[in-house]
Design an enzyme around this catalytic site. Structure first.
Site, PDB file in Angstrom:
ATOM      1  N   ARG A 118      17.824   5.364 -41.302  1.00 39.33           N
ATOM      2  CA  ARG A 118      18.932   5.342 -40.313  1.00 39.33           C
ATOM      3  C   ARG A 118      19.766   4.100 -40.589  1.00 39.33           C
ATOM      4  O   ARG A 118      19.897   3.219 -39.750  1.00 39.33           O
ATOM      5  CB  ARG A 118      18.353   5.285 -38.885  1.00 39.33           C
ATOM      6  CG  ARG A 118      17.619   6.546 -38.475  1.00 39.33           C
ATOM      7  CD  ARG A 118      16.913   6.352 -37.148  1.00 39.33           C
ATOM      8  NE  ARG A 118      17.832   5.946 -36.099  1.00 39.33           N
ATOM      9  CZ  ARG A 118      17.424   5.461 -34.918  1.00 39.33           C
ATOM     10  NH1 ARG A 118      16.149   5.310 -34.660  1.00 39.33           N
ATOM     11  NH2 ARG A 118      18.300   5.105 -34.005  1.00 39.33           N
ATOM     12  N   ASP A 156       4.471   0.296 -35.987  1.00 39.15           N
ATOM     13  CA  ASP A 156       4.763   1.721 -35.784  1.00 39.15           C
ATOM     14  C   ASP A 156       6.010   2.181 -36.543  1.00 39.15           C
ATOM     15  O   ASP A 156       5.982   3.205 -37.231  1.00 39.15           O
ATOM     16  CB  ASP A 156       4.862   2.052 -34.287  1.00 39.15           C
ATOM     17  CG  ASP A 156       5.804   1.113 -33.535  1.00 39.15           C
ATOM     18  OD1 ASP A 156       6.331   0.161 -34.151  1.00 39.15           O
ATOM     19  OD2 ASP A 156       6.008   1.347 -32.332  1.00 39.15           O
ATOM     20  N   GLY A 157       7.089   1.400 -36.466  1.00 37.37           N
ATOM     21  CA  GLY A 157       8.338   1.800 -37.126  1.00 37.37           C
ATOM     22  C   GLY A 157       8.164   1.914 -38.628  1.00 37.37           C
ATOM     23  O   GLY A 157       8.556   2.917 -39.245  1.00 37.37           O
ATOM     24  N   ASP A 195       1.203  -7.407 -31.485  1.00 36.09           N
ATOM     25  CA  ASP A 195       1.152  -6.727 -30.178  1.00 36.09           C
ATOM     26  C   ASP A 195      -0.115  -5.885 -29.984  1.00 36.09           C
ATOM     27  O   ASP A 195      -0.449  -5.527 -28.855  1.00 36.09           O
ATOM     28  CB  ASP A 195       2.365  -5.802 -30.012  1.00 36.09           C
ATOM     29  CG  ASP A 195       3.683  -6.518 -30.210  1.00 36.09           C
ATOM     30  OD1 ASP A 195       3.721  -7.748 -30.042  1.00 36.09           O
ATOM     31  OD2 ASP A 195       4.685  -5.842 -30.540  1.00 36.09           O
ATOM     32  N   ASP A 219      -0.559  -2.810 -30.507  1.00 42.24           N
ATOM     33  CA  ASP A 219      -0.225  -1.590 -29.768  1.00 42.24           C
ATOM     34  C   ASP A 219      -0.193  -0.338 -30.647  1.00 42.24           C
ATOM     35  O   ASP A 219       0.420   0.655 -30.288  1.00 42.24           O
ATOM     36  CB  ASP A 219       1.129  -1.764 -29.057  1.00 42.24           C
ATOM     37  CG  ASP A 219       2.272  -2.045 -30.032  1.00 42.24           C
ATOM     38  OD1 ASP A 219       2.005  -2.194 -31.238  1.00 42.24           O
ATOM     39  OD2 ASP A 219       3.429  -2.112 -29.590  1.00 42.24           O
ATOM     40  N   GLY A 241       4.571  -9.166 -26.851  1.00 44.87           N
ATOM     41  CA  GLY A 241       3.660  -8.026 -26.801  1.00 44.87           C
ATOM     42  C   GLY A 241       4.387  -6.708 -26.606  1.00 44.87           C
ATOM     43  O   GLY A 241       3.774  -5.650 -26.510  1.00 44.87           O
ATOM     44  N   ARG A 242       5.685  -6.794 -26.465  1.00 51.13           N
ATOM     45  CA  ARG A 242       6.533  -5.628 -26.231  1.00 51.13           C
ATOM     46  C   ARG A 242       6.065  -4.833 -25.007  1.00 51.13           C
ATOM     47  O   ARG A 242       5.899  -5.430 -23.967  1.00 51.13           O
ATOM     48  CB  ARG A 242       6.592  -4.751 -27.483  1.00 51.13           C
ATOM     49  CG  ARG A 242       8.037  -4.563 -27.950  1.00 51.13           C
ATOM     50  CD  ARG A 242       8.124  -3.558 -29.049  1.00 51.13           C
ATOM     51  NE  ARG A 242       8.233  -4.182 -30.335  1.00 51.13           N
ATOM     52  CZ  ARG A 242       9.359  -4.675 -30.851  1.00 51.13           C
ATOM     53  NH1 ARG A 242      10.480  -4.620 -30.157  1.00 51.13           N
ATOM     54  NH2 ARG A 242       9.375  -5.211 -32.049  1.00 51.13           N
ATOM     55  N   GLU A 275       5.881 -10.173 -21.807  1.00 47.32           N
ATOM     56  CA  GLU A 275       7.351 -10.022 -21.804  1.00 47.32           C
ATOM     57  C   GLU A 275       7.777  -8.652 -21.281  1.00 47.32           C
ATOM     58  O   GLU A 275       8.883  -8.500 -20.761  1.00 47.32           O
ATOM     59  CB  GLU A 275       7.920 -10.255 -23.212  1.00 47.32           C
ATOM     60  CG  GLU A 275       7.437  -9.239 -24.242  1.00 47.32           C
ATOM     61  CD  GLU A 275       8.027  -9.443 -25.632  1.00 47.32           C
ATOM     62  OE1 GLU A 275       8.841 -10.361 -25.811  1.00 47.32           O
ATOM     63  OE2 GLU A 275       7.648  -8.668 -26.534  1.00 47.32           O
TER      64      GLU A 275
HETATM   65  O1  F6P Z   1       6.423  -6.596 -32.373  1.00 41.35           O
HETATM   66  C1  F6P Z   1       6.211  -7.950 -32.546  1.00 41.35           C
HETATM   67  C2  F6P Z   1       7.156  -8.760 -31.700  1.00 41.35           C
HETATM   68  O2  F6P Z   1       6.879 -10.122 -31.898  1.00 41.35           O
HETATM   69  C3  F6P Z   1       7.147  -8.411 -30.218  1.00 41.35           C
HETATM   70  O3  F6P Z   1       6.048  -8.958 -29.537  1.00 41.35           O
HETATM   71  C4  F6P Z   1       8.493  -8.950 -29.795  1.00 41.35           C
HETATM   72  O4  F6P Z   1       8.973  -8.273 -28.645  1.00 41.35           O
HETATM   73  C5  F6P Z   1       9.361  -8.653 -30.980  1.00 41.35           C
HETATM   74  O5  F6P Z   1       8.492  -8.531 -32.105  1.00 41.35           O
HETATM   75  C6  F6P Z   1      10.386  -9.719 -31.269  1.00 41.35           C
HETATM   76  O6  F6P Z   1      11.162  -9.291 -32.328  1.00 41.35           O
HETATM   77  P1  F6P Z   1      12.258 -10.210 -33.020  1.00 41.35           P
HETATM   78  O7  F6P Z   1      11.553 -11.142 -33.944  1.00 41.35           O
HETATM   79  O8  F6P Z   1      13.122  -9.248 -33.737  1.00 41.35           O
HETATM   80  O9  F6P Z   1      12.973 -10.961 -31.925  1.00 41.35           O
END
Ligand code: F6P
Length: 371
Positions: free
Chosen positions: A91, A128-129, A152, A154, A195-196, A247
């Site tokens: 994408r 996951d992505g 995370d 998850d 932790g999303r 978060e």
């Molecule tokens: O998925 C890992 C993570 O660190 C999450 O805990 C957090 O919400 C996100 O990535 C932050 O992403 P970025 O580095 O793009 O701000």
């Protein structure tokens, strides 16, 4: 699942947000593969090094991984290959003739890149992505083994992802420090952890640090219950309070705190602690302070546990390829590492099981979840 073609050359890439342990996986994959007589190519910055050669003018989008290059990288944080969570090739954001940003599927260019570089299989290290994307390429004929990464924790299909333990360890050390300063000033300290949409990091950190309150996305919190719990503890003679908030936590009937929404990218979360601090003011007499640990959880050297898990995952990924497996992810299923089909895991998120003994332990210890 069995594949006939003999492997001569494999690629490895790291995608999405970094996590401590990435380099240990790279080392284990490289050494295990070189020991089998295979060549190992590292792709820079997700898939960019392969399908955007124009961005790597000296042809250094691909790195020949050698024993020397990976010799000392196990304790190093980050990733020697670089990573990105932008520009997903399936994408890919591009301008149409009118200058409007549209998303274009560049899968064919990625697959052509693999063919050009004579790569027989890919070890994709990601969350996951990234694993979803790798699974898509597998459906187009690329041989793929995934390695689950994210602080995370998850990801479905594995009991643990590497990086998580290091994040919890750091959050624990930081929160321990907040206890002492909070105690001196009789304050409430709120600490926000990444932790999303899953509360694993906050839950484990809250238990390890004997927090008064742990707020996680899986349990929308009632503000009055949180305030009552803190006030009750002060009433019982406690001198300070620690609130660990994920978060992704949100109040009952409220929204997740989002900093940024951008097309083609995951939502950027943050600010849950500030919202909580503002809402608690007036309900609690003691001063409140907020600390957001943010990316500190992702940096630095992996713990011994994460190094060993990452090395096991990397070596298992190469064994899987050697045994002819395809479209699978290595997964921790204690005491062993097993393989799960990528199809089974890539669309699901693993959140905290509210019936688990870990949540029961927290409740038995008097930790309030705001419910
Ligand atoms: O998925 C890992 C993570 O660190 C999450 O805990 C957090 O919400 C996100 O990535 C932050 O992403 P970025 O580095 O793009 O701000």
């Amino acid at each position: 699942m069995a594949q006939e073609k003999k492997i001569k050359r494999i690629a490895i890439n790291t995608g999405g947000g970094d996590a401590p342990g990435l380099n240990a996986v790279i080392k284990a994959v490289t050494v295990s593969a070189l020991n089998r007589g295979w060549e190992v190519i590292g792709i820079r910055d997700g898939y960019n090094g392969l399908f955007l050669p124009e961005n790597y003018p000296k042809g250094d989008g691909l790195i020949n991984l050698t024993y020397e290059l990976v010799e000392d990288i196990t304790p190093q944080g980050g990733t020697i290959l670089g990573t990105t969570n932008r520009g997903n090739p399936t994408r890919y954001p591009m301008k149409d003739p009118n200058g409007k940003i549209i998303e274009v599927d560049r899968t064919d260019e990625v697959l052509a890149g693999f063919r050009r570089a004579k790569i027989d299989a890919l070890v994709a290290i990601g969350g996951d992505g990234s694993l979803f994307m790798a699974n898509g390429f597998a459906k187009h004929g690329l041989r793929v083994v995934g390695v689950p990464k994210t602080i995370d924790n998850d990801l479905d299909g594995t009991v643990l992802t590497f990086g998580f333990e290091t994040a919890v360890d750091f959050a624990t050390q930081a929160t321990d420090r907040l206890h002492t300063t909070a105690h001196s000033h009789k304050r409430v300290m709120i600490v926000e952890l990444m932790g999303r949409y899953a509360g694993w990091i906050a839950l484990e950190t809250g238990i390890a640090t004997s927090a008064d309150v742990v707020l996680i996305p899986e349990i929308p919190y009632d503000l009055d219950i949180v305030a009552e719990h803190i006030n009750k503890n002060f009433g019982l003679g406690r001198k300070h309070a620690i609130v660990v908030i994920a978060e992704g936590a949100k109040p009952k009937g409220g929204e997740t705190a989002v900093i940024e929404r951008e097309s083609g990218k995951a939502e950027r979360l943050g600010g849950a602690a500030n919202i909580l601090e503002a809402s608690l003011k007036g309900k609690i007499e003691n001063e409140i302070r907020t600390v957001i640990l943010g990316h500190l959880l992702r940096g630095g050297s992996p713990t011994s546990f994460d190094r060993r898990l990452s090395l096991r995952f990397g070596a298992a990924a190469v064994r899987a390829l050697d045994e002819g497996m395809n479209s699978i992810m290595v997964a921790l299923d204690p005491p062993t590492v097993r393989y799960v089909p990528l199809d089974q895991i890539s669309s699901k998120m693993r959140t905290v099981d509210l019936e688990s003994d870990t949540v029961a332990t927290a409740r038995d210890l008097g930790i309030c979840f705001g419910d």
